[in-house]
Motif scaffolding. Structure first.
Motif, PDB file in Angstrom:
ATOM      1  N   GLU A 128       0.835  -1.199   0.000  1.00 14.32           N
ATOM      2  CA  GLU A 128       0.000   0.000   0.000  1.00 14.32           C
ATOM      3  C   GLU A 128       0.865   1.242   0.000  1.00 14.32           C
ATOM      4  O   GLU A 128       2.075   1.196   0.275  1.00 14.32           O
ATOM      5  N   LEU A 129       0.228   2.387  -0.264  1.00 14.66           N
ATOM      6  CA  LEU A 129       0.919   3.670  -0.180  1.00 14.66           C
ATOM      7  C   LEU A 129       1.119   4.051   1.283  1.00 14.66           C
ATOM      8  O   LEU A 129       0.309   3.686   2.150  1.00 14.66           O
ATOM      9  N   PRO A 130       2.188   4.805   1.579  1.00 11.71           N
ATOM     10  CA  PRO A 130       2.466   5.155   2.978  1.00 11.71           C
ATOM     11  C   PRO A 130       1.443   6.151   3.538  1.00 11.71           C
ATOM     12  O   PRO A 130       0.903   6.985   2.804  1.00 11.71           O
ATOM     13  N   GLU A 131       1.195   6.059   4.854  1.00 13.40           N
ATOM     14  CA  GLU A 131       0.278   6.976   5.541  1.00 13.40           C
ATOM     15  C   GLU A 131       0.970   7.721   6.679  1.00 13.40           C
ATOM     16  O   GLU A 131       0.619   8.861   6.964  1.00 13.40           O
ATOM     17  N   ARG A 132       1.948   7.095   7.311  1.00 19.85           N
ATOM     18  CA  ARG A 132       2.633   7.714   8.429  1.00 19.85           C
ATOM     19  C   ARG A 132       3.932   8.369   7.968  1.00 19.85           C
ATOM     20  O   ARG A 132       4.446   8.071   6.907  1.00 19.85           O
ATOM     21  N   GLU A 133       4.454   9.230   8.856  1.00 21.28           N
ATOM     22  CA  GLU A 133       5.630  10.012   8.488  1.00 21.28           C
ATOM     23  C   GLU A 133       6.859   9.139   8.268  1.00 21.28           C
ATOM     24  O   GLU A 133       7.715   9.457   7.449  1.00 21.28           O
ATOM     25  N   ASN A 134       6.953   8.017   8.966  1.00 19.71           N
ATOM     26  CA  ASN A 134       8.137   7.156   8.850  1.00 19.71           C
ATOM     27  C   ASN A 134       7.922   5.987   7.900  1.00 19.71           C
ATOM     28  O   ASN A 134       8.617   4.980   7.984  1.00 19.71           O
ATOM     29  N   GLU A 135       6.956   6.107   6.992  1.00 10.63           N
ATOM     30  CA  GLU A 135       6.664   5.055   6.030  1.00 10.63           C
ATOM     31  C   GLU A 135       6.948   5.540   4.611  1.00 10.63           C
ATOM     32  O   GLU A 135       6.753   6.726   4.291  1.00 10.63           O
ATOM     33  N   VAL A 136       7.389   4.612   3.760  1.00  9.07           N
ATOM     34  CA  VAL A 136       7.660   4.935   2.353  1.00  9.07           C
ATOM     35  C   VAL A 136       7.266   3.740   1.494  1.00  9.07           C
ATOM     36  O   VAL A 136       7.195   2.604   1.974  1.00  9.07           O
ATOM     37  N   ALA A 137       6.996   4.030   0.240  1.00  9.91           N
ATOM     38  CA  ALA A 137       6.885   2.997  -0.790  1.00  9.91           C
ATOM     39  C   ALA A 137       8.063   3.187  -1.727  1.00  9.91           C
ATOM     40  O   ALA A 137       8.308   4.311  -2.206  1.00  9.91           O
ATOM     41  N   VAL A 138       8.817   2.142  -1.969  1.00 11.57           N
ATOM     42  CA  VAL A 138      10.052   2.255  -2.749  1.00 11.57           C
ATOM     43  C   VAL A 138       9.997   1.310  -3.949  1.00 11.57           C
ATOM     44  O   VAL A 138       9.165   0.406  -4.015  1.00 11.57           O
ATOM     45  N   SER A 139      10.917   1.529  -4.870  1.00  5.46           N
ATOM     46  CA  SER A 139      10.914   0.751  -6.108  1.00  5.46           C
ATOM     47  C   SER A 139      11.662  -0.564  -5.930  1.00  5.46           C
ATOM     48  O   SER A 139      12.474  -0.739  -5.019  1.00  5.46           O
ATOM     49  N   THR A 155      12.495  -2.590   7.278  1.00  5.60           N
ATOM     50  CA  THR A 155      13.050  -1.238   7.372  1.00  5.60           C
ATOM     51  C   THR A 155      14.158  -1.045   6.350  1.00  5.60           C
ATOM     52  O   THR A 155      14.975  -1.943   6.122  1.00  5.60           O
ATOM     53  N   VAL A 156      14.159   0.156   5.727  1.00  4.27           N
ATOM     54  CA  VAL A 156      15.255   0.569   4.842  1.00  4.27           C
ATOM     55  C   VAL A 156      15.798   1.904   5.341  1.00  4.27           C
ATOM     56  O   VAL A 156      15.102   2.649   6.057  1.00  4.27           O
ATOM     57  N   ARG A 157      17.021   2.193   4.963  1.00  5.86           N
ATOM     58  CA  ARG A 157      17.638   3.438   5.408  1.00  5.86           C
ATOM     59  C   ARG A 157      17.794   4.402   4.238  1.00  5.86           C
ATOM     60  O   ARG A 157      18.294   4.017   3.175  1.00  5.86           O
ATOM     61  N   LEU A 158      17.380   5.664   4.450  1.00  6.39           N
ATOM     62  CA  LEU A 158      17.558   6.739   3.473  1.00  6.39           C
ATOM     63  C   LEU A 158      18.621   7.691   3.990  1.00  6.39           C
ATOM     64  O   LEU A 158      18.673   7.977   5.198  1.00  6.39           O
ATOM     65  N   ASP A 159      19.466   8.185   3.076  1.00  9.63           N
ATOM     66  CA  ASP A 159      20.573   9.039   3.504  1.00  9.63           C
ATOM     67  C   ASP A 159      20.733  10.255   2.603  1.00  9.63           C
ATOM     68  O   ASP A 159      21.840  10.694   2.304  1.00  9.63           O
ATOM     69  N   THR A 160      19.605  10.838   2.158  1.00 12.60           N
ATOM     70  CA  THR A 160      19.681  12.063   1.359  1.00 12.60           C
ATOM     71  C   THR A 160      19.546  13.275   2.271  1.00 12.60           C
ATOM     72  O   THR A 160      19.331  13.156   3.477  1.00 12.60           O
ATOM     73  N   GLU A 161      19.628  14.454   1.686  1.00 18.62           N
ATOM     74  CA  GLU A 161      19.636  15.683   2.489  1.00 18.62           C
ATOM     75  C   GLU A 161      18.354  15.869   3.286  1.00 18.62           C
ATOM     76  O   GLU A 161      18.377  16.204   4.480  1.00 18.62           O
ATOM     77  N   SER A 162      17.193  15.663   2.674  1.00 22.80           N
ATOM     78  CA  SER A 162      15.910  15.940   3.334  1.00 22.80           C
ATOM     79  C   SER A 162      15.362  14.738   4.096  1.00 22.80           C
ATOM     80  O   SER A 162      14.593  14.912   5.048  1.00 22.80           O
ATOM     81  N   PHE A 163      15.721  13.557   3.695  1.00 22.92           N
ATOM     82  CA  PHE A 163      15.167  12.358   4.321  1.00 22.92           C
ATOM     83  C   PHE A 163      16.315  11.446   4.748  1.00 22.92           C
ATOM     84  O   PHE A 163      16.970  10.832   3.903  1.00 22.92           O
ATOM     85  N   GLN A 164      16.521  11.375   6.039  1.00 19.99           N
ATOM     86  CA  GLN A 164      17.574  10.543   6.600  1.00 19.99           C
ATOM     87  C   GLN A 164      17.008   9.725   7.740  1.00 19.99           C
ATOM     88  O   GLN A 164      16.158  10.189   8.498  1.00 19.99           O
ATOM     89  N   GLY A 165      17.451   8.479   7.804  1.00 19.91           N
ATOM     90  CA  GLY A 165      17.011   7.621   8.885  1.00 19.91           C
ATOM     91  C   GLY A 165      16.361   6.352   8.366  1.00 19.91           C
ATOM     92  O   GLY A 165      16.402   6.037   7.167  1.00 19.91           O
ATOM     93  N   ASN A 166      15.737   5.614   9.287  1.00 16.37           N
ATOM     94  CA  ASN A 166      15.088   4.355   8.955  1.00 16.37           C
ATOM     95  C   ASN A 166      13.604   4.569   8.668  1.00 16.37           C
ATOM     96  O   ASN A 166      12.922   5.285   9.402  1.00 16.37           O
ATOM     97  N   TYR A 167      13.132   3.920   7.587  1.00 23.52           N
ATOM     98  CA  TYR A 167      11.739   4.041   7.184  1.00 23.52           C
ATOM     99  C   TYR A 167      11.174   2.639   6.935  1.00 23.52           C
ATOM    100  O   TYR A 167      11.880   1.752   6.448  1.00 23.52           O
ATOM    101  N   THR A 168       9.885   2.481   7.246  1.00 28.23           N
ATOM    102  CA  THR A 168       9.215   1.201   7.051  1.00 28.23           C
ATOM    103  C   THR A 168       8.637   1.132   5.640  1.00 28.23           C
ATOM    104  O   THR A 168       7.971   2.069   5.185  1.00 28.23           O
TER     105      THR A 168
END
Length: 791
Positions: A128-139, A155-168
């Protein structure tokens, strides 16, 4: 039809046709192959046209007709409640950010309606598409390359300027072209979007799909969108031109019609030749039928029944192969009604071809009298009278055999040369428009270009500080092999048009540097005399008559709009300055540099594209250095001549490779005709060859005589290809050169390799068939052959 006073001889005719078919297995096979080949070519070409059109329709169907840009979430909600719209997709593009792991992350927010609308580009294949702030849909590409193959709920980790940290991970996306551009699509939730540092409440886009869209046209939809925009105070909507182009696109049968015309010619010649030879071989049998009471009408019905039976079998086989090939190559292009129409069209064309092909042979069979039939002997055709005797030897006898039946010789030469002529034309065009020459049009100065490639509007990127600056220039010049950096384009994305229609494209600044080239591309009107005059691509005027010289139109560069006058039209063939394989950002119009300064005084640098001049011997170092420089800059793209060459080769392979295949398939008509004639000659000339051998002709001399006759067919066909095909090829190549290279005529190049292969196959086939025929005759003793003729 049988009249009441006539005897019904239908059963007798049916039995005679059946017996004739059973006795002529070689003739039957040749006819079935020829008809099946024709049916396959026509049906496959028609299926191809149908499938391509249907795939394009499928991509446009039930997507969106218009997009409202720069709206708020409340505006999107209001649009969702309107009865005019069946679906409204909510979308926000956050832009690209470079990751420390090396990929570019493309962040977006979208709802379920938008995912459905954009399914041909980005599809939610799982979750599904994400609903919470710490959720993402990835390719899928992100998970396999940088996400340790994580699954839904992990969980996956993002390390770009605006989005850093662990996301579900809540969903898995399938996005077009990610691997090629090393760009990963990441969908964030609305909660994460509204907390993003660069969030603009008026940055949403609403993609709308109309109710009853099939009953509405572009004018009605455009007027409806304008009325809604005025009612709610929204920006004007941009219409999806691709949707209207594909949704209303009719099936293009032009290519299929051209192939059908060629196939008709080749099939007519071959089938008529096969039946004519068959009737000559059986002419005495028809005479015997006439002596016992058969009428000309009954003989005609026997031959027609044979042709219909063989034609039906060939058409059925060819159509099945054509449909199977279309389904195998284009499974998503299937449409029952259109496929049925293509099959019906194929059946009608092939049935017409068979019908007209047997008219002459039927007339010969029905017109023979019993006395003529008894006197006639196949293989004893009249040789034109000579005033002087000729010296008899294997060569002269082979030439005499070639000249003894002019119609047969012409038929074989015509069927063999038809494919060769087409192959000569296609191969010549490929040499004229080589991928390297076509790609060089986009790279007149060097092999590399660096240009703005951002999800944000160009004016915003430039206003914040154009990344194409002096610092970047010095970095590029420091790369080993780079000799110069040239500014090739200063441009902004523009919307332009009248109240009736709006177009979008790149608007380039008219400067002192590019003025001579632009003036050379002018086809009507004059160069701009003031800051509010523009030059327009002439292709827009072809489908929008109001966009002509002297007309006024609205021009929007970013958020600024001004009324301008079209002072001239440009030749689009000379405007080859786009980037990427498809060159989608090629210039649509030119405006004076003063107008750019007037509308956007906050921008100091309007550079949009740079050309990198480098040493060709150091190409690998240069490309690696440029890739390294751009790896940390997400707003820039690198375009290389190699990308354009690869794309041109792919296009040439698809188009011209297909035409080459058609050429060889049409050449097979001649091969079928040649094989049938060779086998018929072997049967009909048994007595003649036996007499020649009885008076001293050796087996070797007989073989030389047959080879000489066969080579005459090949030489005559080769000469026809050169005399007919070469002038046509030169004329076609001149036109292709003029269209492809902005009026420049490229010297004609003869396709030595392709035509050498054609001649090798042609003469090799003739030699093998002649040698095989002589070998068959050599294996049988002279006494055996004489006894066989006496019986």
């Amino acid at each position: 039809m049988t009249w009441p006073f006539e005897n019904d001889t239908g059963a007798i005719v049916k039995k005679l046709a059946k017996r004739s078919l059973a006795s002529e297995k070689r003739r039957n096979l040749m006819v079935v192959i020829a008809v099946a080949l024709a049916a396959f070519l026509i049906s496959f070409a028609a299926i191809l046209s149908v499938s391509v059109a249907q795939i394009q329709r499928n991509q446009a169907a039930d997507t969106y007709e218009a997009v409202f840009t720069g709206v708020e979430a409340s505006d999107v909600a209001a649009l969702k409640d309107l009865p005019e719209f069946a679906r409204v997709g909510e979308y926000y593009l956050l832009g690209q950010e470079h990751s420390e792991q090396g990929y570019n992350a493309s962040y977006v927010y979208c709802d379920s309606d938008m995912i459905y609308i954009a399914r041909s580009q980005m599809e939610l294949i799982k979750g599904e598409l994400p609903e919470r702030e710490n959720e993402v849909a990835v390719s899928e590409y992100f998970l396999s390359s940088y996400g340790s193959n994580a699954g839904i709920g992990e969980t996956v980790r993002l390390d770009t300027e605006s989005f850093q940290g662990n996301y579900t991970v809540t969903g898995i996306l399938s996005n077009v072209g990610e691997k090629e551009g090393n760009t990963c699509a990441i969908a964030v939730s609305k909660a994460a979007l509204t907390r993003w540092a660069g969030f603009d409440p008026a940055g949403y886009r609403a993609y709308v799909h109309f109710q009853n869209d099939e009953q509405l046209n572009q004018e009605i939809m455009t007027a409806c969108c304008r009325e809604i925009a005025a009612r709610y105070g929204l920006p004007h909507a941009g219409m999806n031109s691709s949707y209207f182009a594909y949704a209303s696109k009719s099936i293009d049968f032009a290519s299929a019609g051209g192939i059908a015309a060629l196939v008709l010619i080749g099939g007519y010649v071959v089938i008529q030749s096969i039946f004519r030879i068959s009737i000559q071989d059986k002419i005495q049998s028809y005479g015997q039928l006439r002596t016992i009471g058969a009428t000309s009408k009954q003989i005609r019905r026997v031959v027609k029944r044979e042709s219909r039976r063989l034609g039906s079998i060939g058409i059925l086989l060819g159509v099945l192969l054509g449909v199977a090939g279309g389904l195998l190559l284009f499974p998503k292009g299937f449409h029952g009604l259109y496929y049925g129409a293509a099959v019906l069209l194929t059946v009608l064309i092939c049935w017409f071809m068979v019908t007209i092909s047997v008219r002459r042979p039927v007339k010969i069979a029905a017109g023979i009298s019993p006395l003529e039939a008894v006197r006639f002997s196949a293989g004893q055709e009249r040789i034109r009278s000579r005033k002087k005797p000729i010296k008899l030897n294997p060569v002269s006898m082979g030439l005499a055999n070639f000249r003894r039946d002019r119609k047969k010789a012409a038929s074989i030469a015509a069927s063999l040369s038809l494919g060769g002529i087409l192959l000569l034309i296609v191969s010549s065009v490929v040499l004229t428009r080589s991928p390297e020459q076509a790609a060089r049009l986009y790279f007149p100065d060097g092999d590399y270009k660096i240009y703005l490639s951002s999800e944000q509007p160009e004016e915003e990127v430039m206003a914040a500080g154009n990344p194409l600056n002096d610092g970047l220039r010095q970095e590029i010049l420091s790369v080993d092999g780079v000799t110069d950096v040239l500014v090739t384009r200063q441009a902004l994305h523009a919307k332009f048009g009248s109240s009736a229609s709006t177009e979008a494209g790149m608007c380039d600044a008219l400067t002192d540097a590019n003025r001579p080239d632009v003036e050379a591309a002018l086809v009507s009107g004059a160069m701009p005399a003031d800051a509010h005059s523009v030059l327009l691509d002439a292709s827009y005027q072809k489908h929008l008559a109001e966009m002509d010289v002297g007309a006024a139109m609205e021009l929007s560069l970013g958020q600024k709009t001004v009324t301008v006058t079209i002072s001239g039209l440009l030749d689009p063939l000379r405007m080859t300055n786009g980037h990427g394989a498809l060159a989608l950002d090629s210039v649509a119009l030119f405006a004076p540099e003063e107008l750019f300064r007037e509308l956007h005084p906050e921008i100091e640098n309007f550079d949009y594209s740079w050309s990198i001049v480098s040493d060709p011997k150091k190409a690998e170092r240069v490309e690696a250095g440029l890739q390294e420089i751009l790896s940390s800059r997400s707003n820039l793209g690198l375009d290389t001549i190699g990308t354009h060459i690869a794309y041109e080769k792919m296009q040439s392979g698809l188009i011209f490779g297909g035409l080459r295949a058609v050429s060889w398939l049409i050449f097979l008509f001649g091969v079928v005709n040649l094989i049938n004639t060779t086998l018929s000659n072997q049967m009909s000339r048994r007595r003649e060859n036996s007499i020649l051998r009885s008076i001293g002709l050796t087996s070797r001399q007989l073989c030389r005589m047959n080879i000489c006759e066969g080579l005459c067919y090949a030489a005559f066909a080769a000469l026809s290809v050169l005399l007919v095909g070469l002038p046509i090829a030169v004329a076609v190549c001149r036109e292709v050169s003029r269209q492809s290279f902005a009026g420049e005529i490229v010297p004609y190049q003869f396709p030595i390799l392709e035509m050498g292969l054609f001649l090798l196959v042609l003469f090799g086939l003739e030699f093998l068939l002649s040698a095989w025929t002589a070998g068959r005759q050599r294996k049988r003793s002279l006494v055996e052959q004489m006894r066989e003729m006496e019986s």
